[in-house]
Scaffold this active site. Structure first.
Site, mmCIF file in Angstrom:
data_model
loop_
_atom_site.group_PDB
_atom_site.id
_atom_site.type_symbol
_atom_site.label_atom_id
_atom_site.label_comp_id
_atom_site.label_asym_id
_atom_site.label_seq_id
_atom_site.Cartn_x
_atom_site.Cartn_y
_atom_site.Cartn_z
ATOM 1 N N ASN A 175 66.758 18.642 56.317
ATOM 2 C CA ASN A 175 66.144 19.815 55.683
ATOM 3 C C ASN A 175 64.688 19.913 56.111
ATOM 4 O O ASN A 175 63.961 18.914 56.075
ATOM 5 C CB ASN A 175 66.213 19.692 54.151
ATOM 6 C CG ASN A 175 65.361 20.736 53.450
ATOM 7 O OD1 ASN A 175 65.771 21.877 53.325
ATOM 8 N ND2 ASN A 175 64.168 20.349 53.006
ATOM 9 N N GLU A 176 64.286 21.103 56.522
ATOM 10 C CA GLU A 176 62.883 21.361 56.887
ATOM 11 C C GLU A 176 62.306 20.205 57.702
ATOM 12 O O GLU A 176 61.267 19.625 57.372
ATOM 13 C CB GLU A 176 62.041 21.647 55.637
ATOM 14 C CG GLU A 176 62.447 22.945 54.956
ATOM 15 C CD GLU A 176 61.497 23.389 53.847
ATOM 16 O OE1 GLU A 176 60.508 22.671 53.558
ATOM 17 O OE2 GLU A 176 61.732 24.469 53.271
ATOM 18 N N TYR A 251 60.708 32.488 52.102
ATOM 19 C CA TYR A 251 60.313 32.748 50.725
ATOM 20 C C TYR A 251 59.419 33.976 50.647
ATOM 21 O O TYR A 251 58.606 34.228 51.550
ATOM 22 C CB TYR A 251 59.582 31.547 50.131
ATOM 23 C CG TYR A 251 60.485 30.395 49.772
ATOM 24 C CD1 TYR A 251 61.196 30.401 48.579
ATOM 25 C CD2 TYR A 251 60.646 29.307 50.630
ATOM 26 C CE1 TYR A 251 62.038 29.339 48.241
ATOM 27 C CE2 TYR A 251 61.493 28.252 50.302
ATOM 28 C CZ TYR A 251 62.183 28.280 49.104
ATOM 29 O OH TYR A 251 63.021 27.238 48.774
ATOM 30 N N GLU A 307 67.571 28.776 52.035
ATOM 31 C CA GLU A 307 66.568 28.851 50.959
ATOM 32 C C GLU A 307 65.868 30.194 51.065
ATOM 33 O O GLU A 307 65.269 30.513 52.102
ATOM 34 C CB GLU A 307 65.544 27.716 51.053
ATOM 35 C CG GLU A 307 66.102 26.344 50.723
ATOM 36 C CD GLU A 307 65.029 25.257 50.671
ATOM 37 O OE1 GLU A 307 63.847 25.588 50.376
ATOM 38 O OE2 GLU A 307 65.366 24.090 50.941
ATOM 39 N N GLN A 356 66.065 28.716 43.065
ATOM 40 C CA GLN A 356 67.230 27.858 42.900
ATOM 41 C C GLN A 356 68.021 28.333 41.705
ATOM 42 O O GLN A 356 67.584 29.241 40.996
ATOM 43 C CB GLN A 356 66.801 26.403 42.746
ATOM 44 C CG GLN A 356 66.181 25.828 44.009
ATOM 45 C CD GLN A 356 65.794 24.370 43.880
ATOM 46 O OE1 GLN A 356 66.168 23.677 42.941
ATOM 47 N NE2 GLN A 356 65.021 23.885 44.832
#
Length: 506
Positions: A175-176, A251, A307, A356
């Site tokens: 992840n990331e 985001y 995400e 989330q």
């Protein structure tokens, strides 16, 4: 005065299928998402099954959520799965260094997550540890979960109470990795992704869909490095079947990372900046898709936005590492226009996961320890849109619409829409993003006769409105004033509102 818009919808021109997995979810060991959200423990006075909070399960089942990503997020790359199996009393604890520097007791682990997925009726999406883990560790996790017959991991699973393997289709390879997952260079991570994916094997009839950890926002060079790792530019060959998808994260942050702004206290310029930022996800997806098309013109490799969502400053008085924020009508509109974008890109975008699900960032649900449960405005967008799951997208053209709003040299469209057909019915989603003015909308419906139109509306007295345990300010109501028009249907949307129109096709 309201602004008249004409939306042409070609009901008989099939586009790509809108995968239900575009409505996926994300649960990280972060704040009160797991503990106090999904999981309250078997000794809790709240109704639970094996410690899993049942009112949360019931609320999420109403959304028909398709998948759940776990255990992170940044937490995934410091999580060692063997610490979360076996009797709870014997599980070692750890410090969650990413989120609040609090102790994690590992009481919610692999078996608890799989029990949650079974209660929800969802496909598990397990994110493996590349940052601080090993290839063997992730390979053995796949074996533990999905292998039948006899093997060391199968024997260990059975000793922990689970005889049959689970179906676990989705696996994240870190992840990331450009940041919290290791601060790697793209080329270095691409080599690791190939290696980890090689040793994450299919066992029996469980076929893994392996997702390489992709870019932040519009870092197209990261996507290109991953495509180069499995394909070649212009060579005409299919990509190597090492990993099946590439992710990215996006985001909606209207301010700066240091001062993101409040979830419920904002002015009109803050509102416009938020919607402008949210609409820009279309450009970002188009960019990643273009890079992938150069190496994979047949679109065999999927793009995954695992995400996404709004990110505000935490609510005053809460732990800054827990990322708890309220959820207003503005957040619902960010979600509704994201889904319109997702539907347009359904030929490449195969999965998306909002960040989330409970109590963290743009959550579906907010809970408290006394049994309170709040359905957020964003929750209602997911519920109103669920007939898009696995439906066929159809073209939508905004041929007449209000002039875009201009702010800081950027433009914001004031209307957003998408449509799909399935099982002889159509669902049309329309958002009036203008915070101050209503919008007259004509749906110019072509290619089919219609019957039994019905609409639902989500709006509030102001974009800052939100729900609490004692006050529901934002919830769906019937869309009144839905009238026949020579072109199809006509209705008026209030300011800052989202609506769905369902109709039968003849």
């Amino acid at each position: 005065m309201s602004k008249t818009s004409r939306v042409v919808i070609d009901l008989d021109v099939p586009g790509p299928t809108i995968s239900r997995h575009l409505y996926g979810h994300f649960a990280e060991h972060l704040g009160r998402c797991i503990y106090g959200g999904f999981y309250v423990g078997e000794d809790s006075d709240l109704p639970n099954e094996g410690g899993i909070r049942l009112d949360v399960v019931e609320a999420l089942r109403a959304l028909d959520i398709p998948n759940l990503r776990w255990p992170g997020g940044c937490f995934a790359d410091e999580y060692h799965w063997k610490d979360g199996i076996g009797p709870k009393a014997g599980r070692p604890s750890m410090i969650n260094t990413h989120w609040g520097d609090v102790e994690e007791n590992n009481h919610f682990g692999t078996h608890e997550f799989m029990a949650l997925c079974e209660l929800l009726g969802v496909d598990p999406y397990v994110n493996g540890n590349v940052g601080s883990g090993t290839v063997q560790e992730m390979s053995e996790w796949v074996e533990y979960l999905t292998r039948d017959g006899d093997s060391p991991m199968v024997r260990q699973r059975r000793a922990n109470g689970r005889e049959e393997p689970w179906k676990v289709p989705f696996w994240g390879i870190g992840n990331e990795s450009w940041g919290c997952g290791g601060n790697l260079r793209a080329e270095a991570y691409a080599d690791l992704a190939r290696r980890y994916a090689t040793f994450c094997r299919n066992h029996g009839d469980n076929k893994l869909y392996k997702i390489a950890a992709g870019a932040a926002d519009d870092d197209l060079s990261w996507t290109e490095a991953l495509m180069k790792a499995i394909s070649c530019l212009g060579c005409g060959r299919e990509p190597k079947n090492i990993f099946q998808a590439i992710s990215f994260h996006y985001y909606t942050v209207a301010g700066t990372w240091e001062n993101k702004g409040r979830a419920t206290e904002f002015d009109l310029d803050d509102y416009y900046r938020t919607i402008i930022k949210a609409q820009d996800v279309d450009r970002v997806i188009r960019g990643h898709s273009a890079v992938m098309d150069a190496y994979d013109p047949e679109r065999k490799v999927g793009l995954v936005l695992d995400e996404w969502g709004t990110w505000w400053d935490v609510e005053p008085g809460t732990n800054p590492g827990f990322l708890f924020q309220q959820n207003a009508m503005r957040d619902a509109l960010v979600a509704s226009l994201h889904f319109d974008v997702f539907h347009r890109h359904a030929d490449r975008l195969v999965m998306a996961n909002i960040a989330q699900t409970v109590n963290v960032l743009q959550a579906m649900l907010l809970t408290d320890d006394d049994g309170g449960l709040v359905l957020t405005p964003t929750y209602h967008v997911f519920e109103m849109n669920k007939r898009h799951h696995d439906a066929t997208s159809v073209p939508v053209h905004l041929v007449e619409r209000p002039a875009p709003y201009e702010l800081d040299g950027k433009s914001m469209e004031l209307l957003s829409a998408s449509a799909s057909v399935k099982d002889g019915k159509a669902l049309i989603s329309v958002s009036n993003l203008d915070p101050s003015s209503p919008a007259d909308v004509v749906l110019d419906l072509r290619g089919a006769d219609i019957r039994n139109p019905a609409g639902r509306l989500l709006t509030a007295s102001k974009p800052q409105a939100y729900n609490t345990a004692t006050d529901t300010a934002v919830a769906p109501v019937p869309l009144t004033g839905l009238e026949a028009d020579p072109r199809g249907l006509r209705f008026t949307l209030p300011p800052h509102s989202f609506a769905t129109v369902s109709l039968g096709l003849v």
